[in-house]
Design a protein around this motif. Structure first.
Motif, PDB file in Angstrom:
ATOM      1  N   ALA A   3       0.837  -1.200   0.000  1.00  0.00           N
ATOM      2  CA  ALA A   3       0.000   0.000   0.000  1.00  0.00           C
ATOM      3  C   ALA A   3       0.868   1.244   0.000  1.00  0.00           C
ATOM      4  CB  ALA A   3      -0.925  -0.024   1.213  1.00  0.00           C
ATOM      5  N   ARG A   4       0.458   2.250  -0.769  1.00  0.00           N
ATOM      6  CA  ARG A   4       1.163   3.523  -0.780  1.00  0.00           C
ATOM      7  C   ARG A   4       0.741   4.339   0.439  1.00  0.00           C
ATOM      8  NH1 ARG A   4       2.949   4.112  -6.024  1.00  0.00           N
ATOM      9  NH2 ARG A   4       4.509   5.526  -5.127  1.00  0.00           N
ATOM     10  N   HIS A   5       1.678   5.081   0.986  1.00  0.00           N
ATOM     11  CA  HIS A   5       1.446   5.824   2.220  1.00  0.00           C
ATOM     12  C   HIS A   5       1.105   7.272   1.883  1.00  0.00           C
ATOM     13  CE1 HIS A   5       3.041   6.893   6.531  1.00  0.00           C
ATOM     14  NE2 HIS A   5       1.759   7.138   6.372  1.00  0.00           N
ATOM     15  N   VAL A   6      -0.086   7.718   2.280  1.00  0.00           N
ATOM     16  CA  VAL A   6      -0.537   9.087   2.037  1.00  0.00           C
ATOM     17  C   VAL A   6      -0.696   9.792   3.379  1.00  0.00           C
ATOM     18  CG1 VAL A   6      -2.351  10.554   1.075  1.00  0.00           C
ATOM     19  CG2 VAL A   6      -1.737   8.412  -0.076  1.00  0.00           C
ATOM     20  N   LEU A  23      -9.473   7.489   0.553  1.00  0.00           N
ATOM     21  CA  LEU A  23      -8.139   7.003   0.209  1.00  0.00           C
ATOM     22  C   LEU A  23      -7.917   5.572   0.690  1.00  0.00           C
ATOM     23  CD1 LEU A  23      -6.177  10.253   1.051  1.00  0.00           C
ATOM     24  CD2 LEU A  23      -6.609   9.328  -1.233  1.00  0.00           C
ATOM     25  N   GLU A  24      -8.415   5.267   1.890  1.00  0.00           N
ATOM     26  CA  GLU A  24      -8.286   3.898   2.395  1.00  0.00           C
ATOM     27  C   GLU A  24      -9.116   2.932   1.563  1.00  0.00           C
ATOM     28  OE1 GLU A  24      -9.344   4.489   6.445  1.00  0.00           O
ATOM     29  OE2 GLU A  24      -7.307   5.048   7.076  1.00  0.00           O
ATOM     30  N   ALA A  25     -10.254   3.405   1.049  1.00  0.00           N
ATOM     31  CA  ALA A  25     -11.078   2.563   0.170  1.00  0.00           C
ATOM     32  C   ALA A  25     -10.334   2.241  -1.117  1.00  0.00           C
ATOM     33  CB  ALA A  25     -12.401   3.262  -0.148  1.00  0.00           C
ATOM     34  N   ASP A  26      -9.407   3.109  -1.508  1.00  0.00           N
ATOM     35  CA  ASP A  26      -8.576   2.865  -2.691  1.00  0.00           C
ATOM     36  C   ASP A  26      -7.384   1.967  -2.379  1.00  0.00           C
ATOM     37  OD1 ASP A  26      -9.987   4.115  -4.659  1.00  0.00           O
ATOM     38  OD2 ASP A  26      -8.695   5.876  -4.816  1.00  0.00           O
ATOM     39  N   GLY A  27      -7.247   1.572  -1.125  1.00  0.00           N
ATOM     40  CA  GLY A  27      -6.161   0.667  -0.751  1.00  0.00           C
ATOM     41  C   GLY A  27      -4.917   1.330  -0.240  1.00  0.00           C
ATOM     42  N   HIS A  28      -4.986   2.650   0.008  1.00  0.00           N
ATOM     43  CA  HIS A  28      -3.815   3.358   0.510  1.00  0.00           C
ATOM     44  C   HIS A  28      -3.736   3.271   2.035  1.00  0.00           C
ATOM     45  CE1 HIS A  28      -3.515   4.819  -3.507  1.00  0.00           C
ATOM     46  NE2 HIS A  28      -4.558   5.618  -3.412  1.00  0.00           N
ATOM     47  N   ARG A  29      -2.532   3.367   2.541  1.00  0.00           N
ATOM     48  CA  ARG A  29      -2.304   3.540   3.972  1.00  0.00           C
ATOM     49  C   ARG A  29      -2.339   5.047   4.242  1.00  0.00           C
ATOM     50  NH1 ARG A  29       3.617   3.148   6.563  1.00  0.00           N
ATOM     51  NH2 ARG A  29       3.159   3.915   8.649  1.00  0.00           N
ATOM     52  N   VAL A  30      -3.144   5.477   5.215  1.00  0.00           N
ATOM     53  CA  VAL A  30      -3.347   6.910   5.442  1.00  0.00           C
ATOM     54  C   VAL A  30      -2.970   7.291   6.871  1.00  0.00           C
ATOM     55  CG1 VAL A  30      -5.001   8.829   5.407  1.00  0.00           C
ATOM     56  CG2 VAL A  30      -5.218   6.962   3.744  1.00  0.00           C
ATOM     57  N   SER A  31      -2.203   8.378   6.988  1.00  0.00           N
ATOM     58  CA  SER A  31      -1.923   8.998   8.285  1.00  0.00           C
ATOM     59  C   SER A  31      -2.537  10.388   8.265  1.00  0.00           C
ATOM     60  CB  SER A  31      -0.412   9.095   8.537  1.00  0.00           C
ATOM     61  OG  SER A  31       0.177   7.815   8.584  1.00  0.00           O
ATOM     62  N   ALA A  39       3.429  17.830  11.380  1.00  0.00           N
ATOM     63  CA  ALA A  39       3.548  17.176  10.079  1.00  0.00           C
ATOM     64  C   ALA A  39       5.011  17.077   9.658  1.00  0.00           C
ATOM     65  CB  ALA A  39       2.738  17.917   9.032  1.00  0.00           C
ATOM     66  N   LEU A  40       5.771  18.159   9.834  1.00  0.00           N
ATOM     67  CA  LEU A  40       7.190  18.136   9.484  1.00  0.00           C
ATOM     68  C   LEU A  40       7.960  17.125  10.327  1.00  0.00           C
ATOM     69  CD1 LEU A  40       7.934  21.928   8.973  1.00  0.00           C
ATOM     70  CD2 LEU A  40       8.051  20.139   7.227  1.00  0.00           C
ATOM     71  N   ALA A  41       7.652  17.098  11.623  1.00  0.00           N
ATOM     72  CA  ALA A  41       8.315  16.128  12.497  1.00  0.00           C
ATOM     73  C   ALA A  41       8.009  14.710  12.049  1.00  0.00           C
ATOM     74  CB  ALA A  41       7.882  16.353  13.947  1.00  0.00           C
ATOM     75  N   PHE A  42       6.757  14.455  11.681  1.00  0.00           N
ATOM     76  CA  PHE A  42       6.343  13.134  11.207  1.00  0.00           C
ATOM     77  C   PHE A  42       7.097  12.763   9.937  1.00  0.00           C
ATOM     78  CE2 PHE A  42       3.658  10.362   8.639  1.00  0.00           C
ATOM     79  CZ  PHE A  42       3.264   9.393   9.548  1.00  0.00           C
ATOM     80  N   LEU A  43       7.191  13.717   8.998  1.00  0.00           N
ATOM     81  CA  LEU A  43       7.833  13.444   7.715  1.00  0.00           C
ATOM     82  C   LEU A  43       9.325  13.156   7.860  1.00  0.00           C
ATOM     83  CD1 LEU A  43       6.026  16.127   5.544  1.00  0.00           C
ATOM     84  CD2 LEU A  43       5.894  13.646   5.233  1.00  0.00           C
ATOM     85  N   ARG A  44       9.934  13.693   8.898  1.00  0.00           N
ATOM     86  CA  ARG A  44      11.355  13.421   9.118  1.00  0.00           C
ATOM     87  C   ARG A  44      11.578  12.009   9.659  1.00  0.00           C
ATOM     88  NH1 ARG A  44      14.496  17.914   8.588  1.00  0.00           N
ATOM     89  NH2 ARG A  44      13.438  19.935   8.638  1.00  0.00           N
ATOM     90  N   GLN A  45      10.510  11.385  10.159  1.00  0.00           N
ATOM     91  CA  GLN A  45      10.625  10.052  10.746  1.00  0.00           C
ATOM     92  C   GLN A  45      10.015   8.954   9.884  1.00  0.00           C
ATOM     93  OE1 GLN A  45      12.321   9.431  13.584  1.00  0.00           O
ATOM     94  NE2 GLN A  45      12.825  11.607  13.708  1.00  0.00           N
ATOM     95  N   GLU A  46       9.017   9.325   9.074  1.00  0.00           N
ATOM     96  CA  GLU A  46       8.264   8.329   8.312  1.00  0.00           C
ATOM     97  C   GLU A  46       8.329   8.621   6.814  1.00  0.00           C
ATOM     98  OE1 GLU A  46       6.562   5.685   9.406  1.00  0.00           O
ATOM     99  OE2 GLU A  46       6.881   6.035  11.543  1.00  0.00           O
ATOM    100  N   ALA A  47       8.472   7.565   6.017  1.00  0.00           N
ATOM    101  CA  ALA A  47       8.450   7.710   4.562  1.00  0.00           C
ATOM    102  C   ALA A  47       7.006   7.749   4.074  1.00  0.00           C
ATOM    103  CB  ALA A  47       9.193   6.557   3.916  1.00  0.00           C
ATOM    104  N   VAL A  48       6.678   8.721   3.253  1.00  0.00           N
ATOM    105  CA  VAL A  48       5.348   8.793   2.655  1.00  0.00           C
ATOM    106  C   VAL A  48       5.510   8.950   1.153  1.00  0.00           C
ATOM    107  CG1 VAL A  48       4.414   9.863   4.743  1.00  0.00           C
ATOM    108  CG2 VAL A  48       5.023  11.302   2.793  1.00  0.00           C
ATOM    109  N   ASP A  49       4.465   8.558   0.415  1.00  0.00           N
ATOM    110  CA  ASP A  49       4.495   8.663  -1.043  1.00  0.00           C
ATOM    111  C   ASP A  49       3.833   9.939  -1.540  1.00  0.00           C
ATOM    112  OD1 ASP A  49       5.605   5.931  -1.774  1.00  0.00           O
ATOM    113  OD2 ASP A  49       3.921   5.381  -0.494  1.00  0.00           O
ATOM    114  N   LEU A  50       2.844  10.425  -0.792  1.00  0.00           N
ATOM    115  CA  LEU A  50       2.101  11.611  -1.224  1.00  0.00           C
ATOM    116  C   LEU A  50       1.565  12.343  -0.003  1.00  0.00           C
ATOM    117  CD1 LEU A  50      -0.243  11.956  -4.251  1.00  0.00           C
ATOM    118  CD2 LEU A  50      -1.102  12.649  -2.008  1.00  0.00           C
TER     119      LEU A  50
END
Length: 224
Positions: A3-6, A23-31, A39-50
């Motif tokens: 699953a792609r991470h959004v 988005l979850e209905a489309d099969g994506h992993r959502v945070s 959000a910036l702190a999260f992005l520095r720790q977790e890889a996301v696709d979009l």
């Protein structure tokens, strides 16, 4: 494909939940996060696709989040805002955003836009060659930069890259690492792998490519 991470960055809880549902209905992993700094702190720790990024956020606004995020992530960024004049559009795109959606919007349209961007990024990744192995020169390169590998580390990583997806046992890697079979053991391989991971981590997209397979050994997963 996993699953792609959004990441949805939106302080309106109802809107964030609605987007997450589609988005979850489309099969994506959502945070979901409702604050720019978080959000910036999260992005520095977790890889996301979009990233779906609201312009009006408490604390850091979406433009500043976008500008800072662009310094360390290549994730697709779609700005969402109720401010529709042309200046804001240009500001949003100049900040590093890849696309722009105006409120009010159809969640189906947003989901379709997300699908389109993820398809394009996947196609680009599939045709890209992020790592080049030069066996004659004992070099592994990324974007023209050479990783500072020892000869043993080179032999291990080159083999794993050239057979991405294949699981290698520790013994197989030991055979590759030390052809003369001098005093070596499983701990030696683990130490080499640890060093290789540390060096790969200098490129965020490669930091998670070298995977441990419990009870067996290691596998290299080509970046997606």
């Amino acid at each position: 494909m996993s699953a792609r991470h959004v990441l949805v960055v939106e302080d309106d809880v109802k809107i964030a939940a609605l987007l997450a549902d589609y988005l979850e209905a489309d099969g994506h992993r959502v945070s979901r996060i409702g604050d720019g700094a978080q959000a910036l702190a999260f992005l520095r720790q977790e890889a996301v696709d979009l990233i779906l990024l609201d312009l009006m956020l408490p604390g850091l606004d979406g433009l500043e989040v976008c500008r800072q995020a662009r310094s360390f992530t290549d994730a697709t960024i779609i700005m969402i805002t109720a401010r529709v004049d042309e200046v804001d559009r240009l500001l949003g795109l100049d900040s590093g955003a890849d696309d722009y959606i105006c409120k009010p919007f159809s969640p189906r349209e947003v989901a379709a836009r997300v699908r389109a961007h993820l398809r394009r990024s996947a196609a680009h990744a599939a045709t890209a060659t992020p790592l080049a192995v030069d066996r004659r020169g004992l070099r592994i390169m990324h974007g023209g930069a050479v990783f500072p590998l020892t000869p043993v580390e080179f032999r291990i990583l080159a083999e794993l890259i050239e057979h991405a997806g294949r699981v290698y046992s520790r013994q197989q890697l030991l055979d590759l690492a030390h052809e003369d079979q001098r005093d070596i053991n499983d701990r030696t391989v683990d130490s080499h792998i640890k060093n290789i991971r540390r060096k790969l981590a200098a490129v965020p997209a490669l930091g998670e490519c070298l995977q441990s397979v419990y009870g067996v050994g290691y596998r290299f997963d080509a970046p997606v």
